[in-house]
Design a protein around this motif. Structure first.
Motif, PDB file in Angstrom:
ATOM      1  N   THR A  83      -6.366   2.288   2.045  1.00 48.09           N
ATOM      2  CA  THR A  83      -6.932   1.048   2.581  1.00 48.09           C
ATOM      3  C   THR A  83      -8.456   1.103   2.580  1.00 48.09           C
ATOM      4  OG1 THR A  83      -4.998   0.737   4.006  1.00 48.09           O
ATOM      5  CG2 THR A  83      -6.977  -0.504   4.570  1.00 48.09           C
ATOM      6  N   VAL A  84      -9.073   0.098   1.990  1.00 47.70           N
ATOM      7  CA  VAL A  84     -10.530  -0.046   1.951  1.00 47.70           C
ATOM      8  C   VAL A  84     -10.884  -1.391   2.573  1.00 47.70           C
ATOM      9  CG1 VAL A  84     -12.568  -0.218   0.483  1.00 47.70           C
ATOM     10  CG2 VAL A  84     -10.734   1.369  -0.131  1.00 47.70           C
ATOM     11  N   ASP A  85     -11.667  -1.374   3.662  1.00 48.55           N
ATOM     12  CA  ASP A  85     -12.073  -2.605   4.355  1.00 48.55           C
ATOM     13  C   ASP A  85     -10.873  -3.486   4.707  1.00 48.55           C
ATOM     14  OD1 ASP A  85     -14.764  -1.947   4.269  1.00 48.55           O
ATOM     15  OD2 ASP A  85     -15.102  -2.961   2.356  1.00 48.55           O
ATOM     16  N   GLY A  86      -9.800  -2.851   5.166  1.00 48.32           N
ATOM     17  CA  GLY A  86      -8.630  -3.602   5.602  1.00 48.32           C
ATOM     18  C   GLY A  86      -7.710  -4.046   4.487  1.00 48.32           C
ATOM     19  N   SER A  87      -8.076  -3.752   3.237  1.00 49.03           N
ATOM     20  CA  SER A  87      -7.259  -4.142   2.089  1.00 49.03           C
ATOM     21  C   SER A  87      -6.582  -2.906   1.508  1.00 49.03           C
ATOM     22  CB  SER A  87      -8.136  -4.809   1.030  1.00 49.03           C
ATOM     23  OG  SER A  87      -7.380  -5.170  -0.109  1.00 49.03           O
ATOM     24  N   THR A  88      -5.260  -2.973   1.311  1.00 48.24           N
ATOM     25  CA  THR A  88      -4.480  -1.797   0.943  1.00 48.24           C
ATOM     26  C   THR A  88      -3.978  -1.850  -0.493  1.00 48.24           C
ATOM     27  OG1 THR A  88      -3.746  -1.511   3.228  1.00 48.24           O
ATOM     28  CG2 THR A  88      -2.470  -0.383   1.528  1.00 48.24           C
ATOM     29  N   MET A  89      -4.100  -0.731  -1.169  1.00 50.32           N
ATOM     30  CA  MET A  89      -3.522  -0.543  -2.503  1.00 50.32           C
ATOM     31  C   MET A  89      -2.536   0.613  -2.399  1.00 50.32           C
ATOM     32  SD  MET A  89      -4.462  -1.119  -6.155  1.00 50.32           S
ATOM     33  CE  MET A  89      -6.217  -0.820  -6.339  1.00 50.32           C
ATOM     34  N   ALA A  90      -1.360   0.429  -2.965  1.00 52.60           N
ATOM     35  CA  ALA A  90      -0.335   1.475  -2.937  1.00 52.60           C
ATOM     36  C   ALA A  90      -0.243   2.143  -4.301  1.00 52.60           C
ATOM     37  CB  ALA A  90       1.016   0.888  -2.539  1.00 52.60           C
ATOM     38  N   PHE A  91      -0.023   3.461  -4.284  1.00 48.70           N
ATOM     39  CA  PHE A  91       0.100   4.245  -5.517  1.00 48.70           C
ATOM     40  C   PHE A  91       1.446   4.956  -5.508  1.00 48.70           C
ATOM     41  CE2 PHE A  91      -4.313   3.502  -4.830  1.00 48.70           C
ATOM     42  CZ  PHE A  91      -4.887   3.404  -6.087  1.00 48.70           C
ATOM     43  N   LEU A  92       2.109   4.970  -6.650  1.00 48.10           N
ATOM     44  CA  LEU A  92       3.407   5.610  -6.759  1.00 48.10           C
ATOM     45  C   LEU A  92       3.613   6.095  -8.191  1.00 48.10           C
ATOM     46  CD1 LEU A  92       6.050   2.795  -7.046  1.00 48.10           C
ATOM     47  CD2 LEU A  92       3.671   2.287  -6.529  1.00 48.10           C
ATOM     48  N   ASN A  93       4.556   7.002  -8.351  1.00 45.26           N
ATOM     49  CA  ASN A  93       4.845   7.545  -9.679  1.00 45.26           C
ATOM     50  C   ASN A  93       5.728   6.578 -10.460  1.00 45.26           C
ATOM     51  OD1 ASN A  93       3.451   9.884  -8.996  1.00 45.26           O
ATOM     52  ND2 ASN A  93       5.289  10.912  -8.252  1.00 45.26           N
ATOM     53  N   ASP A  94       5.378   6.381 -11.711  1.00 44.47           N
ATOM     54  CA  ASP A  94       6.189   5.573 -12.612  1.00 44.47           C
ATOM     55  C   ASP A  94       7.015   6.525 -13.468  1.00 44.47           C
ATOM     56  OD1 ASP A  94       7.341   3.970 -14.483  1.00 44.47           O
ATOM     57  OD2 ASP A  94       5.502   2.901 -15.038  1.00 44.47           O
TER      58      ASP A  94
END
Length: 244
Positions: A83-94
């Motif tokens: 989360t950066v400045d309240g905005s979230t990015m999710a990362f996962l394995n493909d």
């Protein structure tokens, strides 16, 4: 005449009693679920070494300190949330592409029309932050796998899992009230444990209870005296030791 000291029934909070909200315990069967629980107990530790994972890429100063959390989805896939400045990015394995993907590339931003990390104005800073987050995800992936490998290395743990998987798990033996008490205490200790030893953990737990008593205007010494009487009674009461 012998006085019987009654305790608050198990599962009903009263006074200063509390229950931990997270720890490794067998699942509790819900009403209507007749399948016996198969207890799987494990405890271990792993060493996380920088040399095994490599150094983290540079994180742009303009981004600050992102908040990082992780968990597992319904399919058991690891998902790291940055989360950066309240905005979230999710990362996962493909698994299909054998690479790390994220919520933008997968088309699931989860933030309606607002793209994650939209406050990162510089494209270069965005890419550096993405690279940093992917490296963090790789580290968490490696660390959680290490925990899994260590936890299941025990012969007894292996047997318990295989017994459950093959449908041969025996129902757990009914615990006596004395064993239930010790189990509840162990659960609380597990929440407070920080790899510092049971004696230090118990000391810190008692310290926390004193602070709790202060915050709720509870006479800690009166409570301790009362608990001693209950403990002495239960320790010598044969019915309590063997179960009712």
């Amino acid at each position: 005449m012998t006085d019987t000291i009654a305790r608050q029934p198990q599962g009903i909070p009263a006074g200063g009693q509390f229950a931990p909200t997270f720890h490794s315990e067998p699942a509790i069967g819900l009403p209507g679920n007749t399948s016996p629980a198969v207890p799987v107990e494990f405890k271990g530790s792993i060493d996380l070494k920088e040399s095994e994972f490599g150094r983290l890429p540079e994180l742009p100063a303009s981004v600050g300190t992102p908040e990082v959390t992780f968990g597992f989805d319904i399919d058991g896939n690891l998902e790291t949330r940055v989360t950066v400045d309240g905005s979230t990015m999710a990362f996962l394995n493909d698994p299909m592409a054998d690479e790390i993907t994220n919520t933008i590339e997968s088309g699931h931003s989860g933030e309606d029309e607002i793209a994650p990390w939209s406050t990162i104005a510089s494209y270069d800073d965005f890419e550096k932050t993405r690279t940093w987050a992917e490296s963090v995800h790789e580290r968490i992936d490696g660390a959680t796998f290490g925990v899994l490998a260590d936890a299941t290395a025990s012969t007894e743990t292996n047997k318990a899992i295989i017994a459950f998987a093959t449908g041969h798990g025996a129902p757990a033996a009914k615990l006596t009230p004395q064993q239930e008490s010790a189990k509840r205490a162990a659960a609380v200790m597990a929440v407070c444990e920080e790899g510092q030893g049971a004696d230090i953990t118990m000391r810190d737990l008692f310290t926390d209870l004193r602070h709790y008593a202060d915050a709720h205007s509870i006479d800690i010494y009166q409570a301790m005296d009362a608990s001693l009487k209950v403990y002495q009674h239960e320790k010598t009461d044969q019915a309590f030791k063997e179960g009712y």
